[in-house]
Write a protein that holds these residues in place. Structure first.
Motif, PDB file in Angstrom:
ATOM      1  N   GLY A  30       0.030  -7.222  14.513  1.00 56.13           N
ATOM      2  CA  GLY A  30       1.322  -6.598  14.767  1.00 56.13           C
ATOM      3  C   GLY A  30       1.734  -5.555  13.759  1.00 56.13           C
ATOM      4  O   GLY A  30       1.570  -4.368  13.994  1.00 56.13           O
ATOM      5  N   ASP A  31       2.268  -5.958  12.612  1.00 58.15           N
ATOM      6  CA  ASP A  31       2.905  -5.032  11.684  1.00 58.15           C
ATOM      7  C   ASP A  31       1.901  -4.428  10.701  1.00 58.15           C
ATOM      8  O   ASP A  31       1.908  -4.724   9.516  1.00 58.15           O
ATOM      9  N   LYS A  32       1.051  -3.557  11.210  1.00 63.23           N
ATOM     10  CA  LYS A  32       0.038  -2.925  10.367  1.00 63.23           C
ATOM     11  C   LYS A  32       0.649  -1.873   9.445  1.00 63.23           C
ATOM     12  O   LYS A  32       0.108  -1.615   8.371  1.00 63.23           O
ATOM     13  N   LEU A  33       1.769  -1.304   9.859  1.00 63.72           N
ATOM     14  CA  LEU A  33       2.437  -0.312   8.998  1.00 63.72           C
ATOM     15  C   LEU A  33       2.957  -0.965   7.724  1.00 63.72           C
ATOM     16  O   LEU A  33       2.845  -0.398   6.638  1.00 63.72           O
ATOM     17  N   ALA A  34       3.527  -2.155   7.857  1.00 60.87           N
ATOM     18  CA  ALA A  34       4.019  -2.875   6.678  1.00 60.87           C
ATOM     19  C   ALA A  34       2.852  -3.250   5.758  1.00 60.87           C
ATOM     20  O   ALA A  34       2.959  -3.162   4.534  1.00 60.87           O
ATOM     21  N   ALA A  35       1.740  -3.653   6.346  1.00 60.92           N
ATOM     22  CA  ALA A  35       0.569  -3.999   5.550  1.00 60.92           C
ATOM     23  C   ALA A  35       0.031  -2.774   4.819  1.00 60.92           C
ATOM     24  O   ALA A  35      -0.335  -2.850   3.645  1.00 60.92           O
ATOM     25  N   GLU A  36       0.013  -1.646   5.503  1.00 55.01           N
ATOM     26  CA  GLU A  36      -0.471  -0.412   4.874  1.00 55.01           C
ATOM     27  C   GLU A  36       0.457   0.008   3.731  1.00 55.01           C
ATOM     28  O   GLU A  36      -0.014   0.447   2.677  1.00 55.01           O
ATOM     29  N   ALA A  37       1.762  -0.153   3.926  1.00 48.20           N
ATOM     30  CA  ALA A  37       2.719   0.158   2.861  1.00 48.20           C
ATOM     31  C   ALA A  37       2.507  -0.769   1.656  1.00 48.20           C
ATOM     32  O   ALA A  37       2.594  -0.337   0.505  1.00 48.20           O
ATOM     33  N   ALA A  38       2.214  -2.036   1.930  1.00 45.85           N
ATOM     34  CA  ALA A  38       1.959  -2.994   0.844  1.00 45.85           C
ATOM     35  C   ALA A  38       0.692  -2.608   0.083  1.00 45.85           C
ATOM     36  O   ALA A  38       0.665  -2.672  -1.154  1.00 45.85           O
ATOM     37  N   TRP A  39      -0.340  -2.191   0.782  1.00 49.68           N
ATOM     38  CA  TRP A  39      -1.564  -1.738   0.126  1.00 49.68           C
ATOM     39  C   TRP A  39      -1.298  -0.505  -0.737  1.00 49.68           C
ATOM     40  O   TRP A  39      -1.869  -0.364  -1.825  1.00 49.68           O
ATOM     41  N   LYS A  40      -0.426   0.391  -0.272  1.00 51.98           N
ATOM     42  CA  LYS A  40      -0.093   1.583  -1.061  1.00 51.98           C
ATOM     43  C   LYS A  40       0.620   1.193  -2.351  1.00 51.98           C
ATOM     44  O   LYS A  40       0.344   1.743  -3.412  1.00 51.98           O
ATOM     45  N   ARG A  41       1.551   0.225  -2.248  1.00 48.27           N
ATOM     46  CA  ARG A  41       2.247  -0.258  -3.451  1.00 48.27           C
ATOM     47  C   ARG A  41       1.259  -0.904  -4.416  1.00 48.27           C
ATOM     48  O   ARG A  41       1.316  -0.667  -5.625  1.00 48.27           O
ATOM     49  N   LEU A  42       0.351  -1.710  -3.871  1.00 46.80           N
ATOM     50  CA  LEU A  42      -0.655  -2.357  -4.712  1.00 46.80           C
ATOM     51  C   LEU A  42      -1.539  -1.312  -5.385  1.00 46.80           C
ATOM     52  O   LEU A  42      -1.806  -1.404  -6.590  1.00 46.80           O
ATOM     53  N   SER A  43      -1.981  -0.320  -4.640  1.00 40.90           N
ATOM     54  CA  SER A  43      -2.840   0.733  -5.205  1.00 40.90           C
ATOM     55  C   SER A  43      -2.145   1.464  -6.343  1.00 40.90           C
ATOM     56  O   SER A  43      -2.751   1.743  -7.384  1.00 40.90           O
ATOM     57  N   LYS A  44      -0.864   1.749  -6.138  1.00 41.15           N
ATOM     58  CA  LYS A  44      -0.089   2.446  -7.176  1.00 41.15           C
ATOM     59  C   LYS A  44      -0.007   1.580  -8.441  1.00 41.15           C
ATOM     60  O   LYS A  44      -0.184   2.080  -9.551  1.00 41.15           O
TER      61      LYS A  44
END
Length: 154
Positions: A30-44
């Protein structure tokens, strides 16, 4: 090849994945956008304590490779356990605390072991000694039918 991550980045990875077990296990429904945003925060966050500094897709690969390496160690340990006679195997991989944490977060200990399950079961020994009279040849069958045909003509 350069270093994949530092000890501080490992700690950040573990803390993040404990808070986001569905991302850790890659169960994204379902919420792949939220997961992608979380990965971006983690990467940062990971890049802020680098080097190494990587893109989101590269950090995903690091996580996937790390889990794969741990999964192989666990499967190897299970295989060694099943083959061991007596006190156990000398070839077991011990998991450091961080790798153990990854295994627990991702439920790697609970996964079925494909290596052991797919191993063929022992077959009973079959004797390879054949007697020549036990082997039927095409010539034997033809001869028998030819003899039958001659008897019918009489």
């Amino acid at each position: 090849m350069g270093k994949h991550r530092t000890a501080q980045q490992d700690a950040i990875f573990i803390a993040f994945m404990e808070r986001h077990p569905m991302i850790a296990k890659n169960y994204l429904k379902g919420d792949k956008l939220a997961a992608e945003a979380a990965w971006k925060r983690l990467s940062k966050e990971l890049n802020s304590v680098g080097p190494p500094v990587k893109e989101v897709c590269e950090w995903k690969r690091v996580w996937k490779d790390w889990k794969s390496c741990i999964r192989k160690k666990i499967n190897n340990n299970r295989l060694e356990d099943s083959n061991a006679c007596g006190k156990g195997s000398l070839y077991q991989d011990t998991l450091p605390a961080l790798e153990d944490a990854v295994a627990v977060i991702c439920d790697l200990y609970d996964k079925p072991d494909r290596v052991v399950e797919s191993r063929p079961k022992a077959r009973p020994e079959i004797s390879n000694r054949l007697q020549l009279q036990d082997i039927k040849t095409d010539h034997d069958e033809v001869t028998a039918t030819d003899d039958d045909d001659e008897e019918e003509d009489d």
